[in-house]
Write an enzyme that holds these catalytic residues in place. Sequence first.
Site, PDB file in Angstrom:
ATOM      1  N   ASP A  40      44.877  47.109  45.338  1.00  0.00           N
ATOM      2  CA  ASP A  40      43.499  47.396  45.707  1.00  0.00           C
ATOM      3  C   ASP A  40      42.638  47.487  44.441  1.00  0.00           C
ATOM      4  OD1 ASP A  40      41.678  48.248  47.880  1.00  0.00           O
ATOM      5  OD2 ASP A  40      41.604  50.153  46.790  1.00  0.00           O
ATOM      6  N   GLU A  72      43.915  42.192  44.614  1.00  0.00           N
ATOM      7  CA  GLU A  72      42.589  42.074  45.228  1.00  0.00           C
ATOM      8  C   GLU A  72      41.623  42.106  44.051  1.00  0.00           C
ATOM      9  OE1 GLU A  72      39.359  44.455  47.985  1.00  0.00           O
ATOM     10  OE2 GLU A  72      40.389  45.375  46.316  1.00  0.00           O
TER      11      GLU A  72
END
Length: 532
Positions: free
Chosen positions: A209, A274
């Site tokens: 993330d 990401e």
Amino acid sequence: MSVPNPQAAKRRDWWRAAVGYEVYLRSFADGDGDGVGDLRGLLAHLEHLAWLGIDLVWITPFYPSPMADHGYDITDHCEVDPRYGTLGDLDAVIAAAHELGMRVVIDLVANHTSDQHPWFRASLAELHGSYRGYYLWRDGDADGGPPNNWVSYFGGPAWSRDPSSGQWWAHLFLPQQPDLDWSSPHVAAAFDRIVDFWLRRAVDGFRIDVAQGLSKHASLADNPRRSDPMPDDGPRQAFERFEHRYDIGQPENVAIFERWRALTEPYDAVLIGEVYLEPEAIGPYLRGHGLDLAFSFAFVDLPWDATAVSDALRATLRHLGPGSCWTQASHDEPRPPTRFGAGAVGRARALAITTLLAGMPGPLVLYQGEELGLEDGAVPADAAVDPMGGRDGCRTPIPWSTGPAWGFTTGRPWLPMDSWTASDTVEAQRDDSSSSLHRHRALLSTRRRIDQDAPVTWLGGSSIVAYRRADHLVAACVSDEPEVLEVPSGTWAIVFSTHATRRSTEVAGPSIGLRPAEAVILERRPAGSRSG
Ligand code: NOJ
């Protein structure tokens, strides 16, 4: 439990040909009737994913969380929130997925924790304690304002002030998501233990993330402004008005990825970033021993325009190569059919783009519901819950079957499901060979025929985006008018079309007509052979 795999070196790139699927857990399937998707619900529907042709399942955060950002605010990185199940349920999901030939990737949220995490609570309590250094605590500026001009992705300043100490903590997202200080050796060591914990529990990799945000520049200097703010700027526009020189995209991020790579490699596990940066800035994260893969976000807000599509494909291929995770949807972005005009037209365009992505070197990742051609669900203002705003529509739960709450839950779904009709359900689409579900399944199976080592050669004309990979040719008519695709010499057969009604398999002649938003995959037959 899992042990390092001695054969790992030989199988390091198992993901190259993989098709991934993002399970946004809250909205996938509810196993206990509380209206929120959970691990037992996922377990009950894993077979759907195996049937579809999925190799890799990415599960969004299931960790204990106050849910200020629906689970991306974690209080314990090595546990399961009771609303989602237990560690035992997760073990069962992993074991069942492996049994079905699928791998499991979980979210590693390392940019920030919840403000309720014991580390942050300790850091709040002790001005000079050892946990203070886990986070970015700083004095304000001379005028009593925040330490610098950084802004949050969710809008407003990226700093909040603790009245008791008078100091400010940094947060690239909500104030309830304080950013960790990755220059702290304690933070790095704590995450080594977290990564190791999950590898031993047999996960096959991590989706990292906010991979672009982990390290901050030591100076914590002001970001230069790109343009002046406008009164109606939303959070995204406000963020884009800065050149993010000091808060994100720091070269030091690579050292963190290398550290994790040293842990994951012996387990043959994958690191997928990401990384919300331009493709050219992502390239360095993939070189050497950094990330294995990075998502290709160029496609999540693509207009229906052949030049834009072609440019995005070329730039992503150039900078990310087979390290690209080709994707056009997630729980953070409007669903592709909605972006592309909704209805049959929106669905057709979305599938045409998916076809172009599917033929590229590197994994393809679908977001749950893409296979059904789902649009964003309507969420009235009084039911909206996304702290950023705008992401509820793409998160509305999956319609499995006809009946109450479309088979998602026996309770009341956490987001409204009023937009669905019977033909949106998995049940109906499995029974209809011309459905979006069957087209996606056919596409994924055709993708397996493409030689993953074959280079990409660009073809095509003005409104046709096309490329060849050895014996396969992938083409899409990115236009509202029919277009002609010139077929290279040789004998070719159509092995996939986005249009279920296209029957002919053999290409008769040097060109074929493509309908608006039709995409095809052609396969070269040995000279003199007949297609079948
Ligand atoms: C990216 C996640 O996909 C998004 O849902 C979340 O809000 C932010 N990171 C913060 O963790």
